[in-house]
Scaffold this motif. Structure first.
Motif, PDB file in Angstrom:
ATOM      1  N   VAL A   1       0.841  -1.200   0.000  1.00  0.00           N
ATOM      2  CA  VAL A   1       0.000   0.000   0.000  1.00  0.00           C
ATOM      3  C   VAL A   1       0.877   1.252   0.000  1.00  0.00           C
ATOM      4  N   THR A   2       0.594   2.174  -0.906  1.00  0.00           N
ATOM      5  CA  THR A   2       1.335   3.439  -0.977  1.00  0.00           C
ATOM      6  C   THR A   2       0.425   4.652  -0.910  1.00  0.00           C
ATOM      7  N   LYS A   3      -0.900   4.441  -1.005  1.00  0.00           N
ATOM      8  CA  LYS A   3      -1.829   5.561  -1.061  1.00  0.00           C
ATOM      9  C   LYS A   3      -2.815   5.523   0.105  1.00  0.00           C
ATOM     10  N   PRO A   4      -3.097   6.675   0.718  1.00  0.00           N
ATOM     11  CA  PRO A   4      -4.150   6.721   1.739  1.00  0.00           C
ATOM     12  C   PRO A   4      -5.512   6.547   1.085  1.00  0.00           C
ATOM     13  N   GLY A   5      -6.420   5.905   1.785  1.00  0.00           N
ATOM     14  CA  GLY A   5      -7.746   5.652   1.245  1.00  0.00           C
ATOM     15  C   GLY A   5      -8.017   4.165   1.144  1.00  0.00           C
ATOM     16  N   LEU A   6      -9.086   3.805   0.412  1.00  0.00           N
ATOM     17  CA  LEU A   6      -9.486   2.408   0.247  1.00  0.00           C
ATOM     18  C   LEU A   6      -8.688   1.740  -0.867  1.00  0.00           C
ATOM     19  N   ASN A   7      -7.947   0.688  -0.512  1.00  0.00           N
ATOM     20  CA  ASN A   7      -7.159  -0.085  -1.471  1.00  0.00           C
ATOM     21  C   ASN A   7      -7.766  -1.475  -1.640  1.00  0.00           C
ATOM     22  N   LEU A   8      -7.851  -1.955  -2.879  1.00  0.00           N
ATOM     23  CA  LEU A   8      -8.278  -3.325  -3.149  1.00  0.00           C
ATOM     24  C   LEU A   8      -7.041  -4.173  -3.384  1.00  0.00           C
ATOM     25  N   LEU A   9      -6.944  -5.309  -2.684  1.00  0.00           N
ATOM     26  CA  LEU A   9      -5.779  -6.195  -2.791  1.00  0.00           C
ATOM     27  C   LEU A   9      -6.233  -7.581  -3.214  1.00  0.00           C
ATOM     28  N   CYS A  10      -5.698  -8.083  -4.314  1.00  0.00           N
ATOM     29  CA  CYS A  10      -6.070  -9.409  -4.812  1.00  0.00           C
ATOM     30  C   CYS A  10      -5.480 -10.491  -3.914  1.00  0.00           C
ATOM     31  N   THR A  11      -6.368 -11.209  -3.223  1.00  0.00           N
ATOM     32  CA  THR A  11      -5.976 -12.346  -2.386  1.00  0.00           C
ATOM     33  C   THR A  11      -7.067 -13.398  -2.493  1.00  0.00           C
ATOM     34  N   PRO A  12      -6.801 -14.606  -2.005  1.00  0.00           N
ATOM     35  CA  PRO A  12      -7.885 -15.584  -1.900  1.00  0.00           C
ATOM     36  C   PRO A  12      -8.848 -15.211  -0.779  1.00  0.00           C
ATOM     37  N   GLY A  13      -9.967 -15.913  -0.708  1.00  0.00           N
ATOM     38  CA  GLY A  13     -10.909 -15.704   0.386  1.00  0.00           C
ATOM     39  C   GLY A  13     -10.489 -16.451   1.635  1.00  0.00           C
ATOM     40  N   SER A  14      -9.559 -17.378   1.510  1.00  0.00           N
ATOM     41  CA  SER A  14      -9.058 -18.143   2.642  1.00  0.00           C
ATOM     42  C   SER A  14      -8.532 -17.204   3.723  1.00  0.00           C
ATOM     43  N   ASP A  15      -9.034 -17.372   4.951  1.00  0.00           N
ATOM     44  CA  ASP A  15      -8.781 -16.412   6.026  1.00  0.00           C
ATOM     45  C   ASP A  15      -7.304 -16.112   6.249  1.00  0.00           C
ATOM     46  N   VAL A  16      -6.524 -17.163   6.497  1.00  0.00           N
ATOM     47  CA  VAL A  16      -5.136 -16.956   6.898  1.00  0.00           C
ATOM     48  C   VAL A  16      -4.303 -16.432   5.736  1.00  0.00           C
ATOM     49  N   GLU A  17      -4.493 -16.983   4.536  1.00  0.00           N
ATOM     50  CA  GLU A  17      -3.747 -16.491   3.380  1.00  0.00           C
ATOM     51  C   GLU A  17      -4.040 -15.011   3.126  1.00  0.00           C
ATOM     52  N   SER A  18      -5.307 -14.631   3.248  1.00  0.00           N
ATOM     53  CA  SER A  18      -5.684 -13.241   3.004  1.00  0.00           C
ATOM     54  C   SER A  18      -5.153 -12.317   4.088  1.00  0.00           C
ATOM     55  N   THR A  19      -5.275 -12.733   5.347  1.00  0.00           N
ATOM     56  CA  THR A  19      -4.735 -11.924   6.444  1.00  0.00           C
ATOM     57  C   THR A  19      -3.221 -11.786   6.310  1.00  0.00           C
ATOM     58  N   THR A  20      -2.549 -12.886   5.979  1.00  0.00           N
ATOM     59  CA  THR A  20      -1.101 -12.855   5.756  1.00  0.00           C
ATOM     60  C   THR A  20      -0.757 -11.833   4.684  1.00  0.00           C
ATOM     61  N   ALA A  21      -1.529 -11.812   3.601  1.00  0.00           N
ATOM     62  CA  ALA A  21      -1.271 -10.893   2.485  1.00  0.00           C
ATOM     63  C   ALA A  21      -1.557  -9.442   2.867  1.00  0.00           C
ATOM     64  N   GLU A  22      -2.644  -9.195   3.598  1.00  0.00           N
ATOM     65  CA  GLU A  22      -2.972  -7.821   4.000  1.00  0.00           C
ATOM     66  C   GLU A  22      -1.864  -7.220   4.858  1.00  0.00           C
ATOM     67  N   VAL A  23      -1.355  -8.013   5.791  1.00  0.00           N
ATOM     68  CA  VAL A  23      -0.259  -7.526   6.631  1.00  0.00           C
ATOM     69  C   VAL A  23       0.990  -7.321   5.786  1.00  0.00           C
ATOM     70  N   GLY A  24       1.252  -8.225   4.845  1.00  0.00           N
ATOM     71  CA  GLY A  24       2.376  -8.055   3.941  1.00  0.00           C
ATOM     72  C   GLY A  24       2.257  -6.810   3.079  1.00  0.00           C
ATOM     73  N   ALA A  25       1.023  -6.334   2.883  1.00  0.00           N
ATOM     74  CA  ALA A  25       0.788  -5.116   2.110  1.00  0.00           C
ATOM     75  C   ALA A  25       0.873  -3.861   2.968  1.00  0.00           C
ATOM     76  N   GLY A  26       1.030  -4.042   4.300  1.00  0.00           N
ATOM     77  CA  GLY A  26       1.239  -2.883   5.166  1.00  0.00           C
ATOM     78  C   GLY A  26       0.228  -2.686   6.267  1.00  0.00           C
ATOM     79  N   ALA A  27      -0.785  -3.532   6.384  1.00  0.00           N
ATOM     80  CA  ALA A  27      -1.792  -3.352   7.437  1.00  0.00           C
ATOM     81  C   ALA A  27      -1.145  -3.492   8.811  1.00  0.00           C
ATOM     82  N   ASN A  28      -1.221  -2.430   9.634  1.00  0.00           N
ATOM     83  CA  ASN A  28      -0.632  -2.538  10.963  1.00  0.00           C
ATOM     84  C   ASN A  28      -1.658  -2.898  12.041  1.00  0.00           C
TER      85      ASN A  28
END
Length: 552
Positions: free
Chosen positions: A435-462
């Motif tokens: 993530v580089t922009k403030p606001g709502l970002n869409l991130l392509c991930t699976p619906g699988s809980d852990v894989e998606s959460t892992t990816a969101e944090v990898g994208a910068g979710a603190n």
């Protein structure tokens, strides 16, 4: 339209949602017509607001979510036997960027206490990472864990060790199997740290083992490097120790290139040890221990300081969803999302299989056509890949979802998308982009809980807001995961994993907006280190990289 026992979510809907168990004989009013239920309808499930013939569209949340494959009488229960998944087509159309910003007066001058990084980001926690570039190094990562965690004071006492001790004593005293099964092994002991923490400003050392890095496709190993780079660059991370075998596909130079993409000039400690250079296991571990310890000493000098709320980046996640998810917890964190966007912060909406059916709305909300085209391309290619593997987005609902009222992917998706609020989409990211922009970002991930959460944090979710209707303990090694229940019964049944009850919305105790504000207040407390969510207390350190094949 609705009552205390059922709800029509959108005026265009031809189905109603039962908010409570509705017995046969219960009177229902839909489209100003009163009728009597001929069969009982369980809470969270859907009933026809009018007679539906075979082939009729099923409309919910104002969008197409299914199609009748058998006649459904007015008041009849919708099931997997009488409807199937259906959704509207979508394409790049006119922008629809107007949105009603929420009132942020209560939060305009609020701050949280976080860890300020050299790149300008602010962490909600302060962790050191130990990461293998390839699964061959998992054992050495485990050795480092055994060497560091207990001695530095990061081991927590487990009540289950004492329970096991009771069973061992019974066995040694000659107790039979029946006596052991009937034994009371409850204990009043309180869990806690075994030894005092040496580094008071470091929240923990996290060890991210995985089964990737070589032997798979090059695209997967490259994506792994990007994901690991996201964790190293993350605002909640002070530094990292990286173990490499040397000959694997996931090379250290690829990792460093990915880190530079995310941070530019990298100013954190990044300690790399390659086994095929170091030689013996002992030589590798000795050097890694010494340099990691020195890195920890430096990281401990960092302390929390006030930061504006626009430094927050929140991941929006759901798992173990139920028929209430789309009308309680999901829209509640959607309002929280809108609040944070209005304050200048960032939010991430992912789980692309769970956006099936609402593609047109999200595409129209993209700031420009280029982003809309990227979103549509990712949705279509992902679904095509799933279909080529013998599945598709229609197969996303789990047995638990279906049992609790989410009987088509589009029904599940229309409710899941509520997590994203109503603000414009500022960016569309493909996994594992940052993530580089403030606001709502869409991130392509699976619906699988852990894989998606892992990816969101990898994208910068603190911080991650995670809604659940059935209950799931999902957490993350470096970002606090706040668990929100969609119904009060779950919050009462599983208080050990639920942080916030949004069943209050179903119960009529508060509005979606009130719940959204309550959630943001809790987020600020968590971000400041004043409150530890249950997933953090339980050390629920789930980490699963996405293999780009087919995972829904």
């Amino acid at each position: 339209m609705g009552s205390t026992s059922y709800l029509q979510i959108h005026p265009a809907d031809n189905v109603l949602v039962a908010l409570k168990d509705l017995p046969a004989g219960n009177e229902i009013t839909a489209d100003e017509v009163c009728f009597t239920l001929k069969e009982p309808i369980k809470a969270k499930h859907k009933l026809a607001a009018r007679d539906l013939l075979e082939g009729h569209d099923i409309i919910m949340y104002g969008v197409l979510v299914g199609r009748a494959v058998a006649p459904i009488p007015q008041g009849g229960l919708l099931t997997t036997k009488n409807i199937v998944h259906a959704s509207n087509s979508f394409s790049v159309q006119e922008r629809n960027l107007a949105w009603e910003k929420p009132d942020i007066a209560k939060f305009a001058n609020r701050t949280f206490s976080g860890f300020h990084r050299a790149d300008g980001k602010v962490g909600t926690a302060n962790y050191w990472l130990v990461i293998p570039m390839v699964f061959c190094e998992n054992r050495n990562v485990t050795i480092l864990k055994e060497a560091l965690v207990e001695k530095l004071g990061y081991t927590r006492k487990s009540i289950y060790q004492e329970k096991t001790a009771v069973l061992v004593e019974l066995y040694q005293r000659g107790a039979g199997m029946e006596a052991i099964l009937q034994a009371d092994i409850n204990t009043n002991s309180i869990t806690g740290q075994v030894t005092p923490r040496l580094f008071e400003n470091i929240d923990g050392i996290k060890f991210l083992t995985h089964d990737m890095g070589c032997g798979g496709t090059r695209s997967d190993s490259n994506a792994l490097c990007g994901l690991l780079a996201g964790y190293i660059a993350h605002s909640n991370v002070a530094g990292a120790t990286v173990l490499s075998l040397g000959c694997q596909h996931a090379q250290v130079d690829i990792l460093k290139e990915e880190v530079e993409k995310r941070l530019g000039v990298f100013k954190k400690p990044l300690l790399v040890f390659e086994q095929q250079i170091e030689g013996t296991e002992e030589q590798l571990v000795n050097e890694a221990l010494k340099q990691t310890f020195v890195g920890l000493v430096a990281a401990n000098q960092q302390k929390r300081a006030p930061a504006r709320l626009d430094k927050l980046c929140i991941g929006l996640e759901c798992g173990g969803s139920d028929g209430f998810s789309g009308i309680s917890a999901n829209p509640a964190i959607g309002y929280t999302s809108d609040l944070l966007v209005a304050l200048g912060g960032s939010v991430i909406l992912s789980e692309f299989p769970e956006l099936c059916g609402v593609e047109q709305d999200l595409s129209d909300r993209c700031l420009d056509e280029t982003k809309a085209e990227k979103f549509i391309h990712l949705m279509k290619t992902y679904n095509a890949l799933a279909e080529a593997g013998g599945s598709g987005f229609y197969a996303n609902p789990s047995p638990g979802n279906i049992k609790d009222g989410l009987i088509t992917d589009a029904i599940k998706s229309a409710g899941a998308a509520k997590k994203g609020g109503s603000s414009p989409v500022v960016d569309v990211l493909d996994y594992p982009e940052f993530v580089t922009k403030p606001g709502l970002n869409l991130l392509c991930t699976p619906g699988s809980d852990v894989e998606s959460t892992t990816a969101e944090v990898g994208a910068g979710a603190n911080i991650v807001l995670f809604t659940t209707g059935l209950g799931t303990p999902t957490g993350n090694p470096i970002s606090p995961v706040i668990k929100l229940s969609t119904n009060t019964a779950l919050a009462q049944k599983m208080p050990d994993i639920i942080d916030i009850n949004c069943g209050t919305i179903i119960d009529g105790q508060e509005t979606i907006e009130q719940a959204g504000e309550r959630i943001l207040n809790y987020v600020i407390d968590v971000a400041s280190g004043n409150v530890r969510p249950k997933s953090v207390e339980l050390e629920q350190d789930d980490f699963i990289p996405w293999k780009r094949g087919v995972s829904l």
